[in-house]
Scaffold this motif. Structure first.
Motif, PDB file in Angstrom:
ATOM      1  N   ARG A  84       9.857   8.047   1.135  1.00  0.00           N
ATOM      2  CA  ARG A  84       8.395   8.078   1.012  1.00  0.00           C
ATOM      3  C   ARG A  84       7.808   6.723   1.390  1.00  0.00           C
ATOM      4  O   ARG A  84       6.856   6.634   2.171  1.00  0.00           O
ATOM      5  CB  ARG A  84       7.983   8.441  -0.422  1.00  0.00           C
ATOM      6  CG  ARG A  84       6.447   8.568  -0.589  1.00  0.00           C
ATOM      7  CD  ARG A  84       5.993   8.435  -2.042  1.00  0.00           C
ATOM      8  NE  ARG A  84       6.194   7.109  -2.583  1.00  0.00           N
ATOM      9  CZ  ARG A  84       5.416   6.051  -2.330  1.00  0.00           C
ATOM     10  NH1 ARG A  84       4.392   6.142  -1.504  1.00  0.00           N
ATOM     11  NH2 ARG A  84       5.671   4.878  -2.883  1.00  0.00           N
ATOM     12  N   LEU A  85       8.388   5.638   0.856  1.00  0.00           N
ATOM     13  CA  LEU A  85       7.890   4.304   1.159  1.00  0.00           C
ATOM     14  C   LEU A  85       8.069   3.979   2.642  1.00  0.00           C
ATOM     15  O   LEU A  85       7.170   3.409   3.271  1.00  0.00           O
ATOM     16  CB  LEU A  85       8.591   3.268   0.277  1.00  0.00           C
ATOM     17  CG  LEU A  85       8.094   1.832   0.385  1.00  0.00           C
ATOM     18  CD1 LEU A  85       6.600   1.717   0.049  1.00  0.00           C
ATOM     19  CD2 LEU A  85       8.918   0.927  -0.547  1.00  0.00           C
ATOM     20  N   ALA A  86       9.188   4.358   3.215  1.00  0.00           N
ATOM     21  CA  ALA A  86       9.413   4.148   4.650  1.00  0.00           C
ATOM     22  C   ALA A  86       8.352   4.869   5.476  1.00  0.00           C
ATOM     23  O   ALA A  86       7.855   4.330   6.472  1.00  0.00           O
ATOM     24  CB  ALA A  86      10.809   4.630   5.038  1.00  0.00           C
ATOM     25  N   SER A  87       7.974   6.059   5.042  1.00  0.00           N
ATOM     26  CA  SER A  87       6.945   6.799   5.790  1.00  0.00           C
ATOM     27  C   SER A  87       5.597   6.090   5.721  1.00  0.00           C
ATOM     28  O   SER A  87       4.807   6.164   6.664  1.00  0.00           O
ATOM     29  CB  SER A  87       6.842   8.242   5.305  1.00  0.00           C
ATOM     30  OG  SER A  87       6.243   8.318   4.028  1.00  0.00           O
ATOM     31  N   VAL A  88       5.345   5.374   4.632  1.00  0.00           N
ATOM     32  CA  VAL A  88       4.109   4.582   4.537  1.00  0.00           C
ATOM     33  C   VAL A  88       4.152   3.448   5.560  1.00  0.00           C
ATOM     34  O   VAL A  88       3.167   3.200   6.266  1.00  0.00           O
ATOM     35  CB  VAL A  88       3.908   4.033   3.100  1.00  0.00           C
ATOM     36  CG1 VAL A  88       2.713   3.081   3.039  1.00  0.00           C
ATOM     37  CG2 VAL A  88       3.728   5.170   2.102  1.00  0.00           C
ATOM     38  N   ILE A  94       3.583  -0.375  10.870  1.00  0.00           N
ATOM     39  CA  ILE A  94       4.421  -1.569  10.741  1.00  0.00           C
ATOM     40  C   ILE A  94       5.730  -1.383  11.500  1.00  0.00           C
ATOM     41  O   ILE A  94       6.186  -2.278  12.209  1.00  0.00           O
ATOM     42  CB  ILE A  94       4.696  -1.882   9.257  1.00  0.00           C
ATOM     43  CG1 ILE A  94       3.374  -2.159   8.543  1.00  0.00           C
ATOM     44  CG2 ILE A  94       5.652  -3.059   9.112  1.00  0.00           C
ATOM     45  CD1 ILE A  94       3.490  -2.164   7.047  1.00  0.00           C
ATOM     46  N   ILE A  95       6.338  -0.232  11.339  1.00  0.00           N
ATOM     47  CA  ILE A  95       7.583   0.103  12.032  1.00  0.00           C
ATOM     48  C   ILE A  95       7.299   1.338  12.891  1.00  0.00           C
ATOM     49  O   ILE A  95       6.755   2.324  12.389  1.00  0.00           O
ATOM     50  CB  ILE A  95       8.719   0.443  11.021  1.00  0.00           C
ATOM     51  CG1 ILE A  95       8.958  -0.688  10.022  1.00  0.00           C
ATOM     52  CG2 ILE A  95      10.003   0.825  11.777  1.00  0.00           C
ATOM     53  CD1 ILE A  95       9.607  -1.923  10.571  1.00  0.00           C
ATOM     54  N   ILE A 106      14.198  -1.407   4.810  1.00  0.00           N
ATOM     55  CA  ILE A 106      13.253  -2.204   4.009  1.00  0.00           C
ATOM     56  C   ILE A 106      12.893  -1.451   2.734  1.00  0.00           C
ATOM     57  O   ILE A 106      12.873  -2.018   1.642  1.00  0.00           O
ATOM     58  CB  ILE A 106      11.991  -2.549   4.833  1.00  0.00           C
ATOM     59  CG1 ILE A 106      12.377  -3.390   6.054  1.00  0.00           C
ATOM     60  CG2 ILE A 106      10.974  -3.287   3.955  1.00  0.00           C
ATOM     61  CD1 ILE A 106      11.260  -3.542   7.074  1.00  0.00           C
ATOM     62  N   ALA A 107      12.641  -0.166   2.868  1.00  0.00           N
ATOM     63  CA  ALA A 107      12.258   0.640   1.704  1.00  0.00           C
ATOM     64  C   ALA A 107      13.398   0.762   0.698  1.00  0.00           C
ATOM     65  O   ALA A 107      13.169   0.681  -0.512  1.00  0.00           O
ATOM     66  CB  ALA A 107      11.799   2.022   2.160  1.00  0.00           C
ATOM     67  N   ILE A 136       2.485  -6.619   1.603  1.00  0.00           N
ATOM     68  CA  ILE A 136       1.181  -6.101   1.153  1.00  0.00           C
ATOM     69  C   ILE A 136       1.332  -4.660   0.652  1.00  0.00           C
ATOM     70  O   ILE A 136       0.841  -4.316  -0.429  1.00  0.00           O
ATOM     71  CB  ILE A 136       0.140  -6.190   2.295  1.00  0.00           C
ATOM     72  CG1 ILE A 136      -0.211  -7.662   2.557  1.00  0.00           C
ATOM     73  CG2 ILE A 136      -1.114  -5.372   1.963  1.00  0.00           C
ATOM     74  CD1 ILE A 136      -0.977  -7.887   3.853  1.00  0.00           C
ATOM     75  N   ILE A 137       2.014  -3.831   1.429  1.00  0.00           N
ATOM     76  CA  ILE A 137       2.202  -2.435   1.028  1.00  0.00           C
ATOM     77  C   ILE A 137       3.036  -2.350  -0.247  1.00  0.00           C
ATOM     78  O   ILE A 137       2.714  -1.586  -1.160  1.00  0.00           O
ATOM     79  CB  ILE A 137       2.833  -1.614   2.164  1.00  0.00           C
ATOM     80  CG1 ILE A 137       1.790  -1.412   3.269  1.00  0.00           C
ATOM     81  CG2 ILE A 137       3.360  -0.268   1.660  1.00  0.00           C
ATOM     82  CD1 ILE A 137       2.337  -0.817   4.533  1.00  0.00           C
ATOM     83  N   ASN A 138       4.112  -3.132  -0.332  1.00  0.00           N
ATOM     84  CA  ASN A 138       4.955  -3.092  -1.523  1.00  0.00           C
ATOM     85  C   ASN A 138       4.161  -3.461  -2.770  1.00  0.00           C
ATOM     86  O   ASN A 138       4.294  -2.805  -3.809  1.00  0.00           O
ATOM     87  CB  ASN A 138       6.165  -4.010  -1.360  1.00  0.00           C
ATOM     88  CG  ASN A 138       7.141  -3.492  -0.326  1.00  0.00           C
ATOM     89  OD1 ASN A 138       7.046  -2.356   0.126  1.00  0.00           O
ATOM     90  ND2 ASN A 138       8.075  -4.335   0.064  1.00  0.00           N
TER      91      ASN A 138
END
Length: 161
Positions: A84-88, A94-95, A106-107, A136-138
């Motif tokens: 889920r975080l990777a999809s963000v 970003i990626i 990273i996630a 920032i997202i984290n």
């Protein structure tokens, strides 16, 4: 003193066995030496082991797998939360979607609450834009900061006496 937790991204397992980038090879071998000495508590993920399985050279594949075993590297399982975080990261640009595995790395480290990601992927991971924007997202998503560095940045670079 607490031992830092580090996530070893796929590139870290490749460079000990390459002859075309001797400085990266030396930095990576120094990192593994410091892991053996107890300077870091190492982790990787199922996303990395899945990528390693794509290695066509079976001897190199076994050598990379042996690094994980010999250095007692904990393999973090794949998870819905990391995906889920990777999809963000991907949705926010970003990626690139084509390189979703980089977002998974990273996630996975972020969701696991690790201190550092160590990588030689300068295209999508060890990159100023990626470092700032994932931070920032984290924070927005309620995760602590995960530092992203190359092996040279986290190891003792003094020449061995």
């Amino acid at each position: 003193m607490r031992i830092p937790t580090i996530y070893l991204e796929t590139t870290i397992f490749n460079f000990p066995f390459t002859d075309d980038a001797s400085h990266y090879r030396a930095d990576t071998l120094r990192l593994f030496k410091e892991i053996k000495a107890g300077k870091f508590k190492p982790y990787t993920s199922k996303y990395v082991t899945n990528e390693l399985e794509n290695t066509r050279d079976k001897v190199k594949l076994e050598q990379m797998k042996t690094l994980i075993i010999d250095h007692r590297i904990t393999v973090i399982p794949a998870s819905d939360e990391a995906e889920r975080l990777a999809s963000v990261y991907i949705k926010e640009g970003i990626i690139p979607e084509k390189f979703e595995a980089d977002a998974f790395h990273i996630a996975a480290a972020t969701v696991a609450g690790l201190d550092l990601i160590v990588s030689l992927n300068f295209r999508h991971i060890v990159k100023h834009k990626t470092i700032i924007q994932t931070e920032i997202i984290n924070a927005r998503e309620g995760y602590k900061r995960v530092f992203i560095h190359s092996p040279m940045e986290v190891t003792d670079n003094e020449k061995d006496s």
